[in-house]
Design a protein around this motif. Structure first.
Motif, mmCIF file in Angstrom:
data_model
loop_
_atom_site.group_PDB
_atom_site.id
_atom_site.type_symbol
_atom_site.label_atom_id
_atom_site.label_comp_id
_atom_site.label_asym_id
_atom_site.label_seq_id
_atom_site.Cartn_x
_atom_site.Cartn_y
_atom_site.Cartn_z
ATOM 1 N N LEU A 401 30.689 -12.713 -2.812
ATOM 2 C CA LEU A 401 31.986 -12.945 -3.446
ATOM 3 C C LEU A 401 33.002 -11.974 -2.853
ATOM 4 N N THR A 402 34.133 -12.478 -2.423
ATOM 5 C CA THR A 402 35.188 -11.620 -1.891
ATOM 6 C C THR A 402 36.533 -12.038 -2.480
ATOM 7 N N GLU A 403 37.488 -11.115 -2.350
ATOM 8 C CA GLU A 403 38.835 -11.382 -2.848
ATOM 9 C C GLU A 403 39.818 -11.720 -1.735
ATOM 10 N N TRP A 425 37.064 -15.522 -4.729
ATOM 11 C CA TRP A 425 37.690 -15.259 -6.026
ATOM 12 C C TRP A 425 39.050 -15.939 -6.039
ATOM 13 N N LEU A 452 29.844 -8.697 -5.128
ATOM 14 C CA LEU A 452 31.251 -8.543 -4.771
ATOM 15 C C LEU A 452 31.375 -7.471 -3.697
ATOM 16 N N THR A 454 34.355 -5.589 -1.853
ATOM 17 C CA THR A 454 35.787 -5.444 -2.071
ATOM 18 C C THR A 454 36.344 -4.187 -1.410
ATOM 19 N N SER A 458 38.358 -3.408 -8.349
ATOM 20 C CA SER A 458 37.576 -4.578 -8.754
ATOM 21 C C SER A 458 37.667 -4.875 -10.245
ATOM 22 N N VAL A 461 38.036 -8.397 -11.497
ATOM 23 C CA VAL A 461 36.917 -9.292 -11.212
ATOM 24 C C VAL A 461 35.743 -9.002 -12.143
ATOM 25 N N HIS A 468 27.831 -5.555 -14.686
ATOM 26 C CA HIS A 468 28.044 -5.198 -13.278
ATOM 27 C C HIS A 468 27.306 -3.899 -12.966
#
Length: 498
Positions: A401-403, A425, A452, A454, A458, A461, A468
């Motif tokens: 998962l990336t932003e 995301w 994630l 990032t 974060s 997210v 997490h």
């Protein structure tokens, strides 16, 4: 009707056309193999756009978020033949620029003589723009090839009115637009060129011209339909980067744009082009000069106005370099040969300096200053990915998962053998990049776990997941004063964006 016999001037150099072609092929072969040799020695991996284009090539389509599809098709072809390593991904660009140089040879020879054609091709192959982008796969490589091919086809079609030339024009136009929308500017330049002569103006009533336009439209239609079905993301992206709805708050960047054009042509050829414009004005009734000006100056003027109004990237006027190079050569051919040698040597020296700046500093026993490392944005992504590999291997059920597209593109390419499940995301309604358009984290992913990666905070997210756990903070040195740093966080139980 004009023919090539009336367009050409007698050869005054005594250089046979066949001999010139052989010499040019040898030169282009040497330059091409040199670039293939030097590429792995630059210490780089892919730029973010190249990595993104590679991911496009894994799922061929009629369009993509920010560009038409030809660049992805080219990468798919080269990697299918030669694998996914650095040279294979970039191979289409490495080959297309010499191919464009060859088209300039043909154009220059047909309009003027073998010497002008040969010098135009050699000059183009050594332009700083080509030396730079010749190592990087981009939409400009096919764009410039099809732009040059369309000019050649147009000249032949308007002088000999053969179906094959008109159809070639239509194919070049259609594939050019499918490479980059800048090809649409060809229409304005072509119209201006046709209007400047009564003989050429008559071509506007030629059904073969309209058949060429219709063929181009047929080739482009699949991309139009793709955009229609995806709510026109490519057009919206183009509008965003050109600020069509208003003035950029930061103001224009006309100075930066002009410096980019100077750097792209090289100082010698930039001055020769300006001098060539003066010569073209003096010989403004000459159809050859009209052609060279119509396909260079208008596009430069349009992008210059964009730079005044808002901002413009230095490569937006790149197709103008095709005829600008020929016009510069025409002017230089009026001078003594030593001036030609000087401007060519200057551009060759710039190419060698950029390609071997690390070697130069290594010999001197010093590190390359950050300000001189123009390739730094393409460094150390492979090193970063190697640090992340064992983390993904330890959590095979978690998706990446990336932003932002930068991390997504680089990680998907560098970890391609792991075939990572991935999602972008996307908390907002309108996608902002290719991955948000095609693989957004959505309702179907409720309850999923993700890793994630990032480079920013974060908090926005992790609060949308049930739990997490920070797995690592990875930092690698990419060069002087440059590090690649990411936080890696295991997220469990996606709960949706609201």
């Amino acid at each position: 009707m004009q023919t090539f016999a009336t367009l050409r001037t007698p050869q005054t150099t005594g250089l046979p056309a066949r001999s010139g072609a052989g010499m040019l092929l040898m030169w282009l072969g040497i330059v091409t193999f040199y670039r293939i040799w030097v590429l792995p020695r630059l210490g780089i991996t892919l730029y973010v756009d190249e990595a993104q284009y590679w991911t496009w090539a894994q799922q061929l389509d009629w369009g993509y978020f920010s560009k038409p599809p030809v660049v992805a098709w080219l990468i798919a072809a080269s990697t299918a033949l030669f694998g996914d390593d650095l040279v294979a991904v970039k191979l289409s660009a490495i080959l297309l620029y010499p191919a464009t140089a060859w088209l300039l040879f043909v154009l220059g020879r047909q309009l003027f003589d073998t010497r002008v054609g040969l010098r135009s091709a050699v000059a183009f192959s050594l332009l700083p723009f080509v030396s730079g982008l010749g190592l990087f796969v981009s939409t400009d490589a096919p764009l410039l090839f099809f732009w040059a091919l369309a000019i050649l086809a147009l000249v032949r079609a308007t002088s000999m009115d053969r179906w094959r030339d008109w159809l070639l024009l239509g194919v070049a136009l259609g594939l050019g637009v499918m490479s980059k929308y800048t090809m649409l500017a060809f229409g304005a330049s072509a119209l201006l060129y046709l209007l400047l002569s009564p003989q050429r103006r008559a071509q506007l009533g030629n059904p073969r011209l309209w058949a060429a336009i219709a063929l181009a439209a047929v080739l482009v239609m699949p991309n139009v339909l793709w955009n229609w079905s995806h709510d026109f993301p490519t057009l919206r992206h183009t509008a965003d980067i050109t600020h069509v709805e208003g003035i950029n708050d930061k103001g224009g960047n006309v100075g930066e744009f002009l410096l980019a054009q100077l750097a792209s042509l090289g100082p010698g050829f930039a001055l020769a082009f300006l001098a060539g414009l003066v010569v073209a004005w003096q010989q403004r009734r000459d159809g050859r000069m009209q052609l060279l000006v119509c396909f260079s100056l208008p596009l430069l003027a349009i992008v210059f106005l964009q730079a005044l109004r808002s901002e413009a990237n230095g490569n937006w006027a790149a197709p103008a370099f095709v005829t600008a190079t020929v016009l510069a050569v025409v002017f230089l051919s009026r001078l003594k040969t030593r001036w030609w040698i000087v401007v060519i040597a200057l551009n060759a020296g710039l190419m060698l300096t950029v390609y071997h700046v690390r070697d130069i500093y290594r010999i001197a026993g010093k590190p390359v200053p950050a300000s001189l490392d123009i390739l730094k944005r393409a460094r150390a992504w492979d090193v970063l990915a190697r640090q992340l590999r064992p983390i993904f291997a330890a959590h095979p059920d978690a998706m990446l998962l990336t932003e932002n597209r930068t991390l997504m593109a680089h990680l998907l390419y560098e970890l391609r053998d792991m075939h990572l499940q991935h999602a972008a995301w996307k908390p907002q309604a309108i996608p902002q990049d290719h991955y948000q358009l095609t693989t957004p984290l959505g309702p179907e992913d409720l309850g999923r776990s993700a890793i994630l990666v990032t480079q920013s905070g974060s908090a926005g997210v992790i609060e949308r997941f049930s739990s997490h756990q920070t797995l690592a903070h990875v930092s690698v040195i990419a060069g002087p004063k440059l590090r690649r740093e990411v936080d890696v966080i295991l997220l469990e139980g996606f709960r949706g964006y609201r």
